[in-house]
Structures are given as structure tokens and as C-alpha cells.
Design an enzyme around this catalytic site. Sequence first.
Site, PDB file in Angstrom:
ATOM      1  N   SER A 123       1.084  -1.895  -0.339  1.00  0.00           N
ATOM      2  CA  SER A 123       0.570   0.308   0.153  1.00  0.00           C
ATOM      3  C   SER A 123       0.970   1.029   0.036  1.00  0.00           C
ATOM      4  CB  SER A 123      -1.013   0.481   1.434  1.00  0.00           C
ATOM      5  OG  SER A 123       0.207  -0.107   2.720  1.00  0.00           O
ATOM      6  N   HIS A 144      -3.514  -4.109  -4.738  1.00  0.00           N
ATOM      7  CA  HIS A 144      -3.855  -3.407  -3.208  1.00  0.00           C
ATOM      8  C   HIS A 144      -5.363  -3.862  -2.887  1.00  0.00           C
ATOM      9  CE1 HIS A 144      -3.858  -0.034  -0.633  1.00  0.00           C
ATOM     10  NE2 HIS A 144      -3.567  -0.375   0.051  1.00  0.00           N
ATOM     11  N   GLU A 156      -6.769  -2.010  -5.825  1.00  0.00           N
ATOM     12  CA  GLU A 156      -6.708  -1.178  -7.343  1.00  0.00           C
ATOM     13  C   GLU A 156      -5.246  -2.033  -7.517  1.00  0.00           C
ATOM     14  OE1 GLU A 156      -5.771   2.965  -5.253  1.00  0.00           O
ATOM     15  OE2 GLU A 156      -4.634   1.690  -4.115  1.00  0.00           O
ATOM     16  N   ASN A 194      -5.024   6.498  -1.894  1.00  0.00           N
ATOM     17  CA  ASN A 194      -4.387   7.085  -0.421  1.00  0.00           C
ATOM     18  C   ASN A 194      -2.934   7.973  -0.873  1.00  0.00           C
ATOM     19  OD1 ASN A 194      -4.341   5.372   1.715  1.00  0.00           O
ATOM     20  ND2 ASN A 194      -3.130   4.041   0.868  1.00  0.00           N
TER      21      ASN A 194
END
Length: 502
Positions: A123, A144, A156, A194
Amino acid sequence: MTAIDRARTVAVVGTGTMGQGIAQIALVAGHPVRLYDAGPGRAREAAEAVGARLERLVEKGRLDRGDADSARARLHTADDLTELADAAIVVEAIVEHLPVKQQLFTALEAIVADDCLLATNTSSLSVTAIAGPLKNPGRFVGMHFFNPAPLLPLVEIVSGFATDETSATRAWATAAAWGKTPVRCADTPGFIVNRIARPFYAEAFAVYEEQGADPATIDAVLRESGGFKMGPFELTDLIGQDVNEAVTRSVWESFFQSPKFVPSLAQRRLVESGRLGRKSGHGWFPYGAEEAAKPAPRTAGPEEAPAAVTVVGDLGHAGVLVAMMEEAGIAVERVEAGGPYIELPGEGQLVPADGRTSVEYADVVYFDLALDYRGATRIALSASEDTSARAVAEATGLFQRLGKNVSVIGDVPGMIVARTVAMLVDLAADAVARGVASPEDIDTAMRLGVNYPLGPVEWSSALGQDWAYDLLKNLHECCPTGRYAPSLALHRQAFAAKEEGA
């Protein structure tokens, strides 16, 4: 390129929470699964834990008994990496330490077949960097998953600099076949979620640091006006302040300390003090025995609503307020030219948040953005010390007549919801322009990965293509640090919108 055949083995390296969750997903999808962990006995313990999870799904009626038994029969453990030789895909979920991951995949490359897909669940690390030492980095990809992996739908699919298109497509198709919603993105710090989610935390912390409002009030405004499921203060307490701050710092450093991603000093102090959130018993808020002392949001006392107002210009997204005021018995006169603002009886002006401050004008009260002004249960107002008490009272009474709780905050530019959404829109536009991901994948990722009420591209479409640009341009004039400078992508988008409307 199609998904990996269900008859082929899925290997999972790393048997913590994420590894177990990924193994469960592949099992339920029909694959044989082999678990490996470098720690003695951990793979067997993980296999037992996955089996127990399957049993709970049966008890809850979410999985047939026959399917659960069949899945458990397909679950195996490995004592040595060489036992993963027949895997069609190896998904790694080990410690977030680059040399350790590189060492693992270098060893795997010499064991698995040439057509085996190698995937990392990282991540925070660069997919490109992990694949750097490999002889064939083209088959390496990021997958991910979000925690808890069996429940959250988003995956992801991250292409490193050397990832082959066929490998990324195969990973995408496999995740979809496993019942997930995959999105594709380039190998950029934070990937999609993120990276783009940082302003949700950062702007709330900034308003707090600027003494604009307290954590409980900021959370309430973002929930009850912005439509977010949780406020950033309560959410980071749930995540863990140390974890959230580390992600923010990692993204900031990966972007060469860009002002767009500057971490919060207030959050750093919280981490240094050991107040990490729920897991430590105290974060922004108290928990455990002290939870009853959690502060309530600041809510204004009752004020009298104005009998009549004048709406000057086009209120844009807030235009529905005109009908709402008329339905509530407030007489509304309309003036087409000028504005946009609502003129109050005492000659104060109620203005949609635009990135400016009340102190710049005479008797201006700003009101914050709402996802849906009809559905919102709370509205934030901001005013300076020079704003008349009458203007604040009339603005408060107006929104109370419309059935809203009102929180009066300090004179911070862009307020709470508006500046947060504008920054989300800006980072999303920049990511699209840089080829990180498509607009559709960005919106999907933000809705599913962090449960936002709208994706940032959807927000931009709803508010107008130049809304975020105008607000951030004003914010940048107030705070010229570079943090709020609109991206080139947003500039182009706004210019095109203005040309079209000319």
C-alpha cells in the site's frame, strides 16, 4: 487476456490479516490455494483461521455447507517456497519493507513458471522499485486489496514502470472474476485512494490548527453537510493516528515534500504523545471508560429567521435554497445581476463559500458547501470578529427555519466542506492529466475505497468545471504556500468551462 483459470493454484505469501483475507477470496472463487509464511507454523495457523472464517460464513447463511467444505479441501500450506512452483499467481502480503519484498520476489522468480503472475499487495511502496531486481519485471503487478479484503470490493491494479499490459489486464480480469471491483492505475505514491484522499484529513486538521473549529464540530459538518460517512478526526482515531500519519508522511516524502501533501503538526504531536486513537484509549477523542466525555459539536442557539430576503445572482449548487426558503414562508425577492449572495434584512450578505474570508468585506457571513442542501442536517457559517451580530443571527435563523442545525466557525477561507471538496477535485484532475488513472476509475476508487458520497470527478461535474479552480485560486491568495495553487489540469479545465460559457 482472460482471468486465471479456477483450476490453477493461487499462492499467498504472508499470513497476516491481509494474507488470510486474500486467501479466503481466492478459495471462495474456486481456486486451490497454498499459503506460505517464513515464520514456523504460521501458515498452518492461518489455514485454521481461514477455515474458521468459512465456517462463520456458513453459520450466517452466506456460504453453502458444500462450498465451504470444498474450499477447505482446496486449502493447503507450504513449508518451503519451492512448493509454490505450480502457482499461476503469487500474491505477496508481507512486511512493508522494500529489501525484504525484493528478496522474496527474486527467490520466487527462480521457482515459479514463466507464465506465473507475481503480485504485491503493498500500500505504500513503489511497485516499480519492488520489481527492480527481477529479470522479468513485465509480469509483476500491484494488487492492492483494502482491509478487510473479503468485505471491501475495491482492488487497485497497479502497473509498475516495466509491467506488461497483458499482465495488468490479467490481474484486472482475475480480480473481477473473484467478485471484486478492480480499478487500474499507474505506479504513483499512494496509488489512487491514498493519494487523492489526503485532503480529507489534511484540510480538517488545517481548520483545527487555524482555530476555525474543534474536532467534533468539523466531523459533524463533514458528515451532516458534506455527506461523508465519518469525519476525519473520528476516522483517523479508528485507523490509528500513527498509521494515518505515516501514510501522509510517506506520500509527502514520495512527492519530494510537495506542499500539496504537507503533514499536520497537530497530528504529529498527537502521535508523539501516544494518543493513537481507539487502540490506545485516546486520540482526538477519549474512548473506553472516558468515552462519555467525548465533546459534542458546537451548535448555535435558536435565532429568529428573517421574514424576507433578496437573492442576488445565481447561487449555483446552492440555488435550491431559494425554493426551500419560499416553502418555509420566507419571502424571496430575486435580482439577476451581481452576487451571488443572499441579502439579509440588516443589509448583511450571506455568501456561498468561495475561498475568501469575511474580514475582507463588510458584514459578510459565509455558508459552507453541502452535498444536498435539502438533505443536510447541519450547515456551517463563518464570520469575522467585525461581522455584525445581527448578520450572524439572521443567517443562523434562516438556516434554522430550513430545519438545519447551525455551527458558526471561525473566519477560515474555504470553510470546511468546500475547501476539502475543492482539494479532492484538484488532486483528481491532476491525477487524470498525469495518466495515473481514468476519471471513472478514480471516482469508483474513492466511492468504494473510502466510502465517499461522490467521486471527485462527480463533485466537479455537479458543482461546475470552474468551481474548484475559483475557490482554490482565492484560497491561494489568502495562503500563498503553494498548497492551494490550482493544478495546471484544473486551470485548463476551468478555462475551457469559462470559454464555453462566454
